[in-house]
Every structure is written in C-alpha cells, then in structure tokens.
Scaffold this motif. Sequence first.
Motif, PDB file in Angstrom:
ATOM      1  N   ILE A 204     -55.001   0.181  43.587  1.00  0.00           N
ATOM      2  CA  ILE A 204     -53.735   0.551  43.915  1.00  0.00           C
ATOM      3  C   ILE A 204     -52.739   0.032  43.899  1.00  0.00           C
ATOM      4  N   ILE A 205     -52.497  -1.608  43.541  1.00  0.00           N
ATOM      5  CA  ILE A 205     -51.839  -2.231  42.325  1.00  0.00           C
ATOM      6  C   ILE A 205     -51.065  -1.373  41.419  1.00  0.00           C
ATOM      7  N   ILE A 206     -51.550  -0.998  39.948  1.00  0.00           N
ATOM      8  CA  ILE A 206     -51.860  -0.284  39.127  1.00  0.00           C
ATOM      9  C   ILE A 206     -51.125   0.788  39.335  1.00  0.00           C
ATOM     10  N   VAL A 207     -50.986   1.630  40.687  1.00  0.00           N
ATOM     11  CA  VAL A 207     -50.684   2.615  40.850  1.00  0.00           C
ATOM     12  C   VAL A 207     -49.021   2.584  41.551  1.00  0.00           C
ATOM     13  N   LEU A 208     -49.087   1.125  42.479  1.00  0.00           N
ATOM     14  CA  LEU A 208     -47.631   0.963  42.861  1.00  0.00           C
ATOM     15  C   LEU A 208     -46.562   0.883  41.676  1.00  0.00           C
ATOM     16  N   LEU A 209     -47.224  -0.182  41.008  1.00  0.00           N
ATOM     17  CA  LEU A 209     -46.503  -0.074  40.065  1.00  0.00           C
ATOM     18  C   LEU A 209     -45.994   0.553  39.037  1.00  0.00           C
ATOM     19  N   LEU A 210     -46.617   1.648  38.961  1.00  0.00           N
ATOM     20  CA  LEU A 210     -46.043   3.045  38.115  1.00  0.00           C
ATOM     21  C   LEU A 210     -44.848   4.008  38.609  1.00  0.00           C
ATOM     22  N   PHE A 211     -45.613   3.892  40.226  1.00  0.00           N
ATOM     23  CA  PHE A 211     -44.585   4.643  41.018  1.00  0.00           C
ATOM     24  C   PHE A 211     -43.594   3.054  40.518  1.00  0.00           C
TER      25      PHE A 211
END
Length: 408
Positions: free
Chosen positions: A325-332
Amino acid sequence: MPDSTTTPATAPAGQGRSPAARPVPALLLALIAGPLSFGIAGPSLVLDTIAGDLGTSADAVTWTVTAFGWGIAVGTPLMAGLLRHKGARTALSVCALLVIAGAALVFAVPVLPALIAGCALQALGTAGLTAAAMHLADTSPLRMGLVTASLAVVGSTAPLAGSLANDVLSWKLTLALPVLSVLAVPAVLRRAHSEPSREHFDALGAVLLTALVTALVFVPHYPLPATLASAAALLLLIRHLRSKPRGFVPAVVVDKPAFLIAAVLAFVLAVVNFGLMFAIPDRLGEHTTWSAGQIGIAMVWPLVLGGTLSWFVVAASARLGRRPIIIVLLLFGIAAPVVTEFGTTSLVLLAAQALASIAAASGQGVFAVQATSALPDEERPSAIGLFNLCYLLGAAFGPAIVALLATT
C-alpha cells in the motif's frame, strides 16, 4: 462501517485503558475530528466579504487563517501532551471548552483581533480533539482510516460549506464551523477511558517544541528569520531531549526509525497534495475557459474521491500489508506533480489532484498506524501529536513551495 467490534474490548491492565472499557465507536471519533478541516479551508471563499464588513483588507483578514494554522500546529503536540499526562476525559473536556470559547469570541466580538484569537482558540481545541480521536482509534486500520477520511472529506467540501454558511447567516458562522466537533464530545466522554501518565510534566520541553513549531509555521512568510529561529529552537530541543529523554518529546518515540520514516513520508505527501490544491486551479485557468467558480466546483470531486477512497485504502492495509500500500501511495505522490506539470486537459489535471488526495489522505491513516503500532501504549498520545504535527507542516509548506516556484 467499523464499530466497537473492530478492536478487542479489553486491554491488559497498565496499558492505558481500563480492562472493562470498550472502544469508542469509530463514527464518533470521526465526528470530533473532521470539523477541524472547516477551519483550514472553510473561510477561503468569504475572506473578501469579511474584509468588506470589517473595513479592512483581505490580506489582513487572512491572519485568521494563519492563526488557525498556527493553532493546529502548536495545539497538536500540546494537546497530545495534555492527553498523555491527564488522560482522555480531561483532554476532551479542555479541548471542547477551547473550541466553544473560540466560537463564542468570533460571534460576540466581530473585530479583527478577536477573530484572530477566536480562530486560534478553536484550532487549539480541534487539534486536541483530532489527536484524541486518533489515539482512541488505537492501531486499528479500519478505525484510523475512518478518522483520517473524515478530515479529508470535510476539507474537500469546506470551501463550499463556508460559502453556504455565509449565505444562510453570516461569515461569523463560517469562521465558527469548527464548533461542530463539540457535538459528539459528550458521547465520546461517556466511553473514553485513558490512564494519565505518572511522569511529571516537562514544561521546558513543551515551551521549546512550541517555539520550534511557531518558527516553522512562519518560515513560508518570513523565510530567513523564521529559519534561523527554527534552527536555534531545534538545537535547544535536541539538547533538552538528551538530558530529559522521558520529557514532553519522548526519546523512545523520535528514536524509532519506523516513526521517523512514517512522519517524513506523511509530510512529503501532504506537501504534494496541498501544494497541488493551489497549483492545479492555476493550470486549469491556463488550459480551460472555466470561471473561478467553475474551477472551485470542479476541484471538489477529486478531493472528495481521495478522502472517501482513503478509508478503503487504509482498511485494505490490514489485509494486504502496509508495504504494498505504501509503495502505491508513494507512486501516486510522485505521479501527481508530474502529471500536473505536463497535463493540459481538465480531466488529466483533476486526475492528478485525485492521485495526490488519495495518497495524502490514505497516507495519513496508514503512516499513523505504522508510526504508533510498535510504541508503548503510554507513549502513543505523544507519538500521534508529533506525527500529526509533521502532516500539518506539510499542509503549510505545500502552498508556500508552489508560490515560490511560481515566482522563479
């Protein structure tokens, strides 16, 4: 909707909750936390009206917003300290009284100095209520997600709500909208149980942290003197921390890599989100024929979408694990400013704001759980206060960075 069954109804003795206590329903926690966002964004569309009625300039009236920003930045760690040392019931009562006093001052004394003081008092109180809500949510992603989603959703609709409040009654109601947080406090008080810390209150640590936060808040307005003051206050606070590791800023909190990483990432995502809230309207003005009002209405849906989806994202982190989830949020968070820079259509630009809103609102919940889950229960109020402080500083620095970039 999460309810009192989302976390265990009992906790081991000595860990901050009476063994017979049941968790406060998450909806009540959201109700006392969400109205804070009215104070941040609610007055944005009525500043000219206030200035006209007071016979002053809009720039002078913006000090009410600055005072609210200062109040939540300073109040977040201070009221979290009150929560830690006096327990949830005392903290909730004091914070509710601060909000009521601030709202009363706004209504009863409609002159600029009183309005500034009233907004600051409401900010101190709502900051404490939000810190208490996040503390009482424990480490449950479901409950924490609902609390942080309420902040994002209310924030996305706050300008329109503030404008409607002005149309229905007056701008006094607009400035007093944070008082809505008090409505749910009696119900929370009946259910909230949190044992106070037995440690002596560290007054010097509180003063030094307040000085640091105050200086940081003014960095965007007075860069050189505020930066020098921030550096001096930080050095003094570090020195004090070494001599009093169990003081107002507990060493066990700031020494945790998990806490520091979570706080920094939440700050970065907040900078991106709140910066784009100022940058994207300008981009829409350049690439569309929309009026200012149309742009304001169009900006609502990506912000509401981000706030609403954040609850599901934070809840999903309990099943999928925080790392993906953190990886996706950082990509966003990375994609949003890139899309803003190169996007030229309204749909693309609004999608960029949606990405930033999802990342920041979800990140606040996910990172709050990460920042506090490994800490002793008695240190969680301080950790929540310091974490929220970092997020709110991101909200202050984002627009300032955008303004700086626009002039270079």
